[in-house]
Design an enzyme around this catalytic site. Sequence first.
Site, PDB file in Angstrom:
ATOM      1  N   GLU A 116       0.817  -1.215   0.000  1.00 54.06           N
ATOM      2  CA  GLU A 116       0.000   0.000   0.000  1.00 54.06           C
ATOM      3  C   GLU A 116       0.843   1.254   0.000  1.00 54.06           C
ATOM      4  O   GLU A 116       0.365   2.333  -0.328  1.00 54.06           O
ATOM      5  CB  GLU A 116      -0.964   0.013   1.187  1.00 54.06           C
ATOM      6  N   ARG A 154      18.836   5.050 -23.275  1.00 55.67           N
ATOM      7  CA  ARG A 154      18.928   5.356 -24.698  1.00 55.67           C
ATOM      8  C   ARG A 154      19.454   6.758 -24.955  1.00 55.67           C
ATOM      9  O   ARG A 154      19.855   7.075 -26.074  1.00 55.67           O
ATOM     10  CB  ARG A 154      17.587   5.133 -25.401  1.00 55.67           C
ATOM     11  N   ASP A 169      13.878  13.120 -31.615  1.00 52.99           N
ATOM     12  CA  ASP A 169      12.788  12.504 -30.941  1.00 52.99           C
ATOM     13  C   ASP A 169      11.502  13.299 -30.979  1.00 52.99           C
ATOM     14  O   ASP A 169      11.531  14.479 -30.689  1.00 52.99           O
ATOM     15  CB  ASP A 169      13.241  12.514 -29.515  1.00 52.99           C
TER      16      ASP A 169
END
Length: 253
Positions: A116, A154, A169
């Site tokens: 939790e 990356r 990108d």
Amino acid sequence: MKFDIVTIFPAMFEGTTREGIVGRAIERGLVDLKVVDLRDFTDDRHRTVDDLAYGGGPGMVLKPAPLFRAVEHLRETRGEPDAVILTSPQGKPFCQADAVRLSRLGHVVVLCGRYEGVDERVRDHVATEEISIGDYVLTGGELPALVMLDAVTRLQPGAVGDEQSVEYDSFTRGLLDYPHYTRPAEFRGHRVPDVLLSGHHEQVRRWRQRQAVERTVARRPELLAAAELNDEERAIVRDLLQARQEENDNAGD
Ligand code: 9D3
């Protein structure tokens, strides 16, 4: 960079971190990954990492001591980290700017939450930031840790063959990617758009640009506010929004 992960499920990182770009980056020493088992930092016979919540209520809470000790151990053996990230549904949503920022640090530690929650003193006195990977409920922080490792790896120089694909990108620019096609030119009756077969580089460039803007307007309009658009792209947005407005006007009467 050094990337350390503290988890009660170290095996979750075994196969995944050996494959693909992440696997190769680790092999080549671009990322020095260390996964430690939280249970190794317990001191009871049952290697207990969780306990009942003070105040009552359902669910178990990760005890502070093993997490404090694990981070102390990593400090002693790996050096002072630049960031200690607690994964949790309450964290700031992880985004590409976070990936870029973390990729420039020398040493990142990620604490994987479970059950939790995590004793609040870990948040207050060990973690330097708290990160979520999005608004859906997972069973713990291990997959989020892998997501961050992947996004950060990356971006390490030399990790991805083509530096341009990292530089350019879609998220770095704030637009979604355009559609991609490869051979054959016709597959089960479905043709590749003629413009891509035409050899007209300028027309191809304009088609891709329009597709990227159209998709972003249609699917992720909230990205446009922060996108770094050039004059051409802004003109396309204006076109699309105007066309949309006209459709609405026609529907109204
Ligand atoms: C009922 C309240 N829940 C909080 C939204 C409890 C809860 C659910 C899931 C507590 C912990 C978890 C386990 N999830 C993570 O540890 C977690 C997570 C996620 O569930 N979604 C997106 N990012 C993350 S980062 C860590």
